[in-house]
Design a protein around this motif. Sequence first.
Motif, PDB file in Angstrom:
ATOM      1  N   TYR B  47       0.852  -1.181   0.000  1.00 56.39           N
ATOM      2  CA  TYR B  47       0.000   0.000   0.000  1.00 56.39           C
ATOM      3  C   TYR B  47       0.891   1.235   0.000  1.00 56.39           C
ATOM      4  N   LYS B  57      -4.000   1.122  -3.035  1.00 53.56           N
ATOM      5  CA  LYS B  57      -3.486  -0.246  -3.054  1.00 53.56           C
ATOM      6  C   LYS B  57      -2.274  -0.318  -3.971  1.00 53.56           C
ATOM      7  N   PRO B  61      -2.138  -6.036  -2.104  1.00 55.51           N
ATOM      8  CA  PRO B  61      -2.808  -5.528  -0.897  1.00 55.51           C
ATOM      9  C   PRO B  61      -3.625  -6.571  -0.122  1.00 55.51           C
TER      10      PRO B  61
END
Lengths: 115, 113
Positions: B47, B57, B61
């Motif tokens: 992230y 993201k 993620p």
Amino acid sequence: AQSVSQHNHHVILSEAASLELGCNYSYGGTVNLFWYVQYPGQHLQLLLKYFSGDPLVKGIKGFEAEFIKSKFSFNLRKPSVQWSDTAEYFCAVNVPSGSARQLTFGSGTQLTVLP
Amino acid sequence: DVKVTQSSRYLVKRTGEKVFLECVQDMDHENMFWYRQDPGLGLRLIYFSYDVKMKEKGDIPEGYSVSREKKERFSLILESASTNQTSMYLCASRSALPAETQYFGPGTRLLVL
């Protein structure tokens, strides 16, 4: 998706040998290019970077890299390695993504220099 | 000198536990990042955050979330740790100005049993 390839996973050299580590990327637009180094037990730190101008970039500890746009390459070189250069080396490319330009890293090259 | 610190160097957790990894930077950087580093795979972005309360993201993620309530602090959360999240986690920060360098923390080596 953009990618960065480092062709050598592990390189073993004797002290005073010359070094060249390959790095190729697959992004057709404007890129910023980096080499990072991680000495055993230490932080990842910047070795050198290319943003614009002279494609031959000099970094710390005698390292240099050459950006060849036509080959999508940014190879790292050092004329004479030392035992203290033993480390893992990562090539990275800065590509646009949303509101921030994120780095895409290669898989790394472990360099072992024998005394 | 830019300083990026991470709350733990080593962490051992059990499967199913909630895990918090904290990162603090002292350079007023807008952008902060969480990566995981695995042998042969390099660094993969989990992230990133380009401002307080803003996040995006990265490449991997799934199984993670993040929190950025203050500019200097960026937390990575494993809601329910699994063994495949055993890894080295690296935090980084960078100014939002063009052509700026990313600075990395020392890493947290997480082992999930």
